[in-house]
Each structure stands twice: as C-alpha cells, then as structure tokens.
Write a protein that holds these residues in place. Structure first.
Motif, PDB file in Angstrom:
ATOM      1  N   SER A 136       0.810  -1.231   0.000  1.00 38.37           N
ATOM      2  CA  SER A 136       0.000   0.000   0.000  1.00 38.37           C
ATOM      3  C   SER A 136       0.835   1.269   0.000  1.00 38.37           C
ATOM      4  CB  SER A 136      -0.891   0.018   1.244  1.00 38.37           C
ATOM      5  OG  SER A 136      -0.085   0.096   2.404  1.00 38.37           O
ATOM      6  N   GLY A 137       2.106   1.152   0.431  1.00 38.17           N
ATOM      7  CA  GLY A 137       2.922   2.362   0.567  1.00 38.17           C
ATOM      8  C   GLY A 137       2.477   3.234   1.738  1.00 38.17           C
ATOM      9  N   ALA A 138       1.704   2.660   2.670  1.00 40.29           N
ATOM     10  CA  ALA A 138       1.192   3.440   3.811  1.00 40.29           C
ATOM     11  C   ALA A 138       2.338   4.029   4.617  1.00 40.29           C
ATOM     12  CB  ALA A 138       0.341   2.535   4.704  1.00 40.29           C
ATOM     13  N   ARG A 139       2.098   5.233   5.142  1.00 40.18           N
ATOM     14  CA  ARG A 139       3.118   5.864   5.992  1.00 40.18           C
ATOM     15  C   ARG A 139       2.802   5.708   7.471  1.00 40.18           C
ATOM     16  NH1 ARG A 139       3.613  11.617   3.485  1.00 40.18           N
ATOM     17  NH2 ARG A 139       4.638  12.034   5.465  1.00 40.18           N
ATOM     18  N   VAL A 140       1.642   5.105   7.770  1.00 45.25           N
ATOM     19  CA  VAL A 140       1.323   4.811   9.177  1.00 45.25           C
ATOM     20  C   VAL A 140       0.796   3.388   9.288  1.00 45.25           C
ATOM     21  CG1 VAL A 140       0.055   5.462  11.247  1.00 45.25           C
ATOM     22  CG2 VAL A 140       0.623   7.229   9.585  1.00 45.25           C
ATOM     23  N   LEU A 141       1.317   2.693  10.304  1.00 44.94           N
ATOM     24  CA  LEU A 141       0.802   1.365  10.641  1.00 44.94           C
ATOM     25  C   LEU A 141       0.289   1.425  12.072  1.00 44.94           C
ATOM     26  CD1 LEU A 141       0.435  -1.735  10.340  1.00 44.94           C
ATOM     27  CD2 LEU A 141       2.814  -1.991  11.055  1.00 44.94           C
ATOM     28  N   GLY A 142      -0.960   1.046  12.271  1.00 47.05           N
ATOM     29  CA  GLY A 142      -1.539   1.030  13.615  1.00 47.05           C
ATOM     30  C   GLY A 142      -1.673  -0.399  14.113  1.00 47.05           C
ATOM     31  N   LEU A 143      -1.109  -0.649  15.294  1.00 44.26           N
ATOM     32  CA  LEU A 143      -1.232  -1.985  15.893  1.00 44.26           C
ATOM     33  C   LEU A 143      -2.121  -1.872  17.115  1.00 44.26           C
ATOM     34  CD1 LEU A 143       2.518  -3.151  15.893  1.00 44.26           C
ATOM     35  CD2 LEU A 143       0.783  -3.544  14.124  1.00 44.26           C
ATOM     36  N   SER A 144      -3.168  -2.687  17.169  1.00 42.67           N
ATOM     37  CA  SER A 144      -4.043  -2.688  18.328  1.00 42.67           C
ATOM     38  C   SER A 144      -3.739  -3.900  19.195  1.00 42.67           C
ATOM     39  CB  SER A 144      -5.506  -2.725  17.860  1.00 42.67           C
ATOM     40  OG  SER A 144      -6.373  -2.674  18.968  1.00 42.67           O
ATOM     41  N   ALA A 145      -3.720  -3.709  20.509  1.00 42.83           N
ATOM     42  CA  ALA A 145      -3.485  -4.829  21.421  1.00 42.83           C
ATOM     43  C   ALA A 145      -4.032  -4.495  22.802  1.00 42.83           C
ATOM     44  CB  ALA A 145      -1.991  -5.124  21.516  1.00 42.83           C
ATOM     45  N   LEU A 146      -4.759  -5.435  23.394  1.00 42.29           N
ATOM     46  CA  LEU A 146      -5.302  -5.212  24.739  1.00 42.29           C
ATOM     47  C   LEU A 146      -4.730  -6.176  25.770  1.00 42.29           C
ATOM     48  CD1 LEU A 146      -9.123  -4.388  24.491  1.00 42.29           C
ATOM     49  CD2 LEU A 146      -7.167  -2.966  24.022  1.00 42.29           C
ATOM     50  N   LEU A 147      -3.969  -7.146  25.311  1.00 44.10           N
ATOM     51  CA  LEU A 147      -3.458  -8.165  26.239  1.00 44.10           C
ATOM     52  C   LEU A 147      -1.986  -7.921  26.565  1.00 44.10           C
ATOM     53  CD1 LEU A 147      -4.999 -11.353  24.553  1.00 44.10           C
ATOM     54  CD2 LEU A 147      -5.886 -10.116  26.544  1.00 44.10           C
ATOM     55  N   ASN A 148      -1.641  -8.101  27.835  1.00 46.84           N
ATOM     56  CA  ASN A 148      -0.253  -7.873  28.262  1.00 46.84           C
ATOM     57  C   ASN A 148       0.739  -8.783  27.548  1.00 46.84           C
ATOM     58  OD1 ASN A 148      -0.958  -5.907  30.069  1.00 46.84           O
ATOM     59  ND2 ASN A 148      -1.186  -7.329  31.791  1.00 46.84           N
ATOM     60  N   ASN A 149       0.297  -9.987  27.178  1.00 45.10           N
ATOM     61  CA  ASN A 149       1.258 -10.907  26.557  1.00 45.10           C
ATOM     62  C   ASN A 149       1.518 -10.606  25.069  1.00 45.10           C
ATOM     63  OD1 ASN A 149      -1.048 -11.838  25.374  1.00 45.10           O
ATOM     64  ND2 ASN A 149      -1.097 -13.800  26.476  1.00 45.10           N
ATOM     65  N   THR A 150       1.032  -9.462  24.589  1.00 48.07           N
ATOM     66  CA  THR A 150       1.253  -9.127  23.171  1.00 48.07           C
ATOM     67  C   THR A 150       2.482  -8.243  22.956  1.00 48.07           C
ATOM     68  OG1 THR A 150      -0.236  -7.249  23.416  1.00 48.07           O
ATOM     69  CG2 THR A 150      -1.181  -9.248  22.467  1.00 48.07           C
ATOM     70  N   TYR A 151       3.173  -7.847  24.039  1.00 48.91           N
ATOM     71  CA  TYR A 151       4.338  -6.954  23.848  1.00 48.91           C
ATOM     72  C   TYR A 151       5.330  -7.539  22.842  1.00 48.91           C
ATOM     73  CZ  TYR A 151       2.887  -5.199  28.520  1.00 48.91           C
ATOM     74  OH  TYR A 151       2.186  -4.738  29.598  1.00 48.91           O
ATOM     75  N   PRO A 152       5.730  -8.815  23.016  1.00 48.53           N
ATOM     76  CA  PRO A 152       6.726  -9.365  22.076  1.00 48.53           C
ATOM     77  C   PRO A 152       6.218  -9.375  20.636  1.00 48.53           C
ATOM     78  CG  PRO A 152       6.459 -10.799  23.985  1.00 48.53           C
ATOM     79  CD  PRO A 152       5.369  -9.782  24.066  1.00 48.53           C
ATOM     80  N   GLU A 153       4.912  -9.578  20.464  1.00 53.98           N
ATOM     81  CA  GLU A 153       4.353  -9.626  19.107  1.00 53.98           C
ATOM     82  C   GLU A 153       4.452  -8.249  18.437  1.00 53.98           C
ATOM     83  OE1 GLU A 153       3.611 -12.472  17.664  1.00 53.98           O
ATOM     84  OE2 GLU A 153       3.035 -11.440  15.811  1.00 53.98           O
ATOM     85  N   MET A 154       4.209  -7.200  19.219  1.00 49.13           N
ATOM     86  CA  MET A 154       4.313  -5.841  18.641  1.00 49.13           C
ATOM     87  C   MET A 154       5.760  -5.562  18.249  1.00 49.13           C
ATOM     88  SD  MET A 154       1.754  -3.500  20.918  1.00 49.13           S
ATOM     89  CE  MET A 154       1.847  -4.243  22.538  1.00 49.13           C
ATOM     90  N   LYS A 155       6.686  -5.983  19.105  1.00 51.46           N
ATOM     91  CA  LYS A 155       8.117  -5.797  18.806  1.00 51.46           C
ATOM     92  C   LYS A 155       8.490  -6.568  17.538  1.00 51.46           C
ATOM     93  CE  LYS A 155      12.643  -6.507  21.058  1.00 51.46           C
ATOM     94  NZ  LYS A 155      13.327  -6.046  19.911  1.00 51.46           N
ATOM     95  N   LYS A 156       7.891  -7.751  17.420  1.00 48.69           N
ATOM     96  CA  LYS A 156       8.165  -8.594  16.251  1.00 48.69           C
ATOM     97  C   LYS A 156       7.760  -7.868  14.955  1.00 48.69           C
ATOM     98  CE  LYS A 156       7.215 -13.306  14.809  1.00 48.69           C
ATOM     99  NZ  LYS A 156       6.386 -14.480  15.070  1.00 48.69           N
ATOM    100  N   VAL A 157       6.640  -7.182  14.996  1.00 48.02           N
ATOM    101  CA  VAL A 157       6.173  -6.455  13.804  1.00 48.02           C
ATOM    102  C   VAL A 157       7.179  -5.356  13.448  1.00 48.02           C
ATOM    103  CG1 VAL A 157       4.337  -5.014  12.815  1.00 48.02           C
ATOM    104  CG2 VAL A 157       3.738  -6.924  14.313  1.00 48.02           C
ATOM    105  N   VAL A 158       7.599  -4.596  14.473  1.00 40.18           N
ATOM    106  CA  VAL A 158       8.550  -3.498  14.225  1.00 40.18           C
ATOM    107  C   VAL A 158       9.860  -4.075  13.673  1.00 40.18           C
ATOM    108  CG1 VAL A 158       9.861  -1.616  15.296  1.00 40.18           C
ATOM    109  CG2 VAL A 158       7.497  -2.055  16.013  1.00 40.18           C
ATOM    110  N   ASP A 159      10.331  -5.157  14.256  1.00 43.73           N
ATOM    111  CA  ASP A 159      11.580  -5.782  13.783  1.00 43.73           C
ATOM    112  C   ASP A 159      11.430  -6.296  12.351  1.00 43.73           C
ATOM    113  OD1 ASP A 159      12.716  -5.209  16.182  1.00 43.73           O
ATOM    114  OD2 ASP A 159      12.516  -7.237  17.029  1.00 43.73           O
ATOM    115  N   ALA A 160      10.257  -6.866  12.046  1.00 44.62           N
ATOM    116  CA  ALA A 160      10.029  -7.403  10.697  1.00 44.62           C
ATOM    117  C   ALA A 160      10.015  -6.275   9.658  1.00 44.62           C
ATOM    118  CB  ALA A 160       8.705  -8.167  10.663  1.00 44.62           C
ATOM    119  N   LEU A 161       9.519  -5.103  10.057  1.00 39.02           N
ATOM    120  CA  LEU A 161       9.528  -3.943   9.147  1.00 39.02           C
ATOM    121  C   LEU A 161      10.979  -3.539   8.866  1.00 39.02           C
ATOM    122  CD1 LEU A 161       6.648  -1.805  10.703  1.00 39.02           C
ATOM    123  CD2 LEU A 161       6.627  -2.780   8.407  1.00 39.02           C
TER     124      LEU A 161
END
Ligand code: B12
Length: 210
Positions: A136-161
């Motif tokens: 898409s060429g998007a300049r913003v990516l929004g990640l939604s998370a409500l669970l405490n155990n999702t911290y590593p998953e959010m980091k994983k997305v940033v690292d994958a980018l």
C-alpha cells in the motif's frame, strides 16, 4: 451519560440501547457516547479480573458494545470531515489478540477524517502487516493490542519492518488501554495511544509533516 455507563456495567442490553437511542435523538456526539460506554466496559473488565464476572459476561459486554457501534458508525461516517484522501493507514490487532471493538472505532474515525484504511482484522501475523505496508505504501501502521502478553508480538512487527527495509517509510503507532512509555520503548514503535482521538491526531501529523 451515567445511566449509560451503569447500564453497560450491569450488562443491561435493553437499557443500553434505550439510552443510546435517547442520546442520538438529542444529537449528543458519538464520541461522548463511546466514552460513556468505555467507562462501563472498563468496570466490566474490572469485575472480570476480580472474579465477579465470568467470560460469558465479558462476551456479552462485547456484543452489547458492538450493537452500540452499529448505531453509531453511520453517524460517524456521515459526519465526514474531509472530502479528499489524506493518506493511507494499515491497521490490525496483533497475533494472539482478538479484541477488535476499539480498533474498529479507530478505523471508523480515521475514515471519517479522510484516511484510506486497510483493516487487516484480528490475530494478524507480523508478515501480513509487512506485506500490506509494502503493497500500500502506507506511511502509518496502527497496531491494536489489549493483552499484556502481546508486547513481544508488537516488537516482532517493528523488527520485521526493519528486516524488510520498510522502517524508514512507515511510522508505527501502538494502541490500546495497556499502552505506556515503557511498552513503546520495548517495542521500538514510534508512538502510542490509549484512545482513538490521540491516534487520529498522530496519523494527521505524520501525513502533514513535510
Ligand atoms: C469485550 C472484551 C472481550 C471480548 C472481545 C470482543 C471483541 N470483539 O473485541 C472477548 C470476550 C472475546 C474477550 C476475550 C478475552 N479477554 Co477481554 N476484554 C473485553 C473488555 C471487557 C472490553 C474491551 C473493549 O472492547 N473495550 C471498549 C473499546 C472501545 O476500548 P479499547 O478496546 O480499549 O479501544 C480504545 C483504545 O484502547 C484505543 N485503541 C484500541 N486499539 C487501538 C489501535 C490504535 C492504532 C489506536 C491509535 C488506538 C487504539 O482506541 C479505542 C477507542 O477509544 C476488556 C476490559 C477493558 N478494560 O478493556 C477485557 C480485557 C481486555 N480482556 C482481558 C482478557 C484476560 C481476555 C481473555 C484472555 C479472557 C479469557 N480468559 O479467555 C480473552 C482473550 C482472547 C484473545 N486471544 O484475544 C483482560 C486483559 C488483561 C491484560 N491486560 O492482559 C481485560 C483487560 C479484562 C480484565 N480486566 O481482565 N474480551
């Protein structure tokens, strides 16, 4: 408004619908109605955490809230503020998490503010976010998370980018009630928001910055 908060907390679906209809009739802003519901749903969460409510109650609160959003979404859409497209935002709830009521509110508001939104849904793996940001060429990516155990998953997305060479192109905003400076630092994202409006302001800032 207090009646609405209490009705949601007590999982009284009929009363919630009645009060929401009254407030719509009085032309109260959808955002104020959402805030009152959020206060009630927060209390539902607290009752669940303390063992007073069960999972079925949590599910019911979600269903009631989704019913409210069915009433409010057309109002949010019809109060469109921008005619032209400001920019594209990719958004989704991270892998392991299926909460989407708040994310869907953010999506509606972004659209009403003139953003093209690519909503990837819930339980989204890191590589899907990367693929869609690239496509898409998007300049913003929004990640939604409500669970405490999702911290590593959010980091994983940033690292994958980063690995995909896309980190310079896209700003990452993490959103949900759990977010804080510490989580922001841990994940390596660019911004965080615990409410929808802050998130929309951030997306506007990214697209208007030279
Ligand atoms: C409804 C609900 C559910 C529903 C979700 C239905 C659905 N379709 O979303 C169901 C029943 C499925 C559910 C399941 C579970 N849940 Co639940 N759930 C809730 C509850 C009561 C309300 C969430 C909600 O919709 N709030 C209303 C919306 C409007 O608010 P919001 O999501 O926070 O969104 C706002 C902001 O956060 C922000 N925002 C959100 N996303 C984004 C994204 C961006 C980019 C931006 C900018 C902003 C932003 O803007 C939104 C609007 O202002 C919360 C309680 C709470 N205090 O949050 C617990 C809660 C989140 N759940 C919890 C738990 C433990 C669970 C389960 C593990 C329970 C279980 N034992 O199975 C499962 C997990 C399932 C999974 N894998 O995801 C805990 C999480 C604890 C933690 N921090 O880790 C909470 C906090 C309850 C509690 N106090 O114990 N849940």
């Amino acid at each position: 408004m207090n009646r609405l908060t209490a009705a949601l907390r007590d999982l009284n679906e009929d009363l919630v619908n009645e009060v929401v209809d009254e407030l719509i009739e009085k032309q109260v802003s959808p955002l104020e109605i959402i805030d009152a519901c959020n206060a009630g749903i927060k209390e539902v969460g607290e009752r669940f955490a303390s063992g007073q409510y069960y999972l079925t109650d949590l599910m019911l609160s979600g269903e009631i809230m989704q019913g409210v959003m069915v009433k409010l979404n057309p109002l949010i859409a019809s109060s469109s503020i921008e005619d032209k497209i400001i920019g594209t935002v990719v958004i989704g709830t991270v892998r392991g998490d299926i909460h989407d009521i708040g994310k869907n509110i953010v999506v509606s508001l972004l659209r009403s503010h003139g953003f093209k939104v690519i909503d990837l849904g819930v339980d989204v793996p890191a590589d899907t976010f990367v693929k869609m940001v690239k496509k898409s060429g998007a300049r913003v990516l929004g990640l939604s998370a409500l669970l405490n155990n999702t911290y590593p998953e959010m980091k994983k997305v940033v690292d994958a980018l980063k690995e995909a060479g896309l980190r310079e192109q896209v700003k990452v905003i993490i959103g949900g009630t759990i977010m804080s400076e510490d989580i922001l630092e841990f994940t390596g994202a660019d911004a965080y928001a615990t409410d929808a409006v802050t998130g929309i302001e951030y997306c506007k800032k990214v697209y208007t910055a030279k």
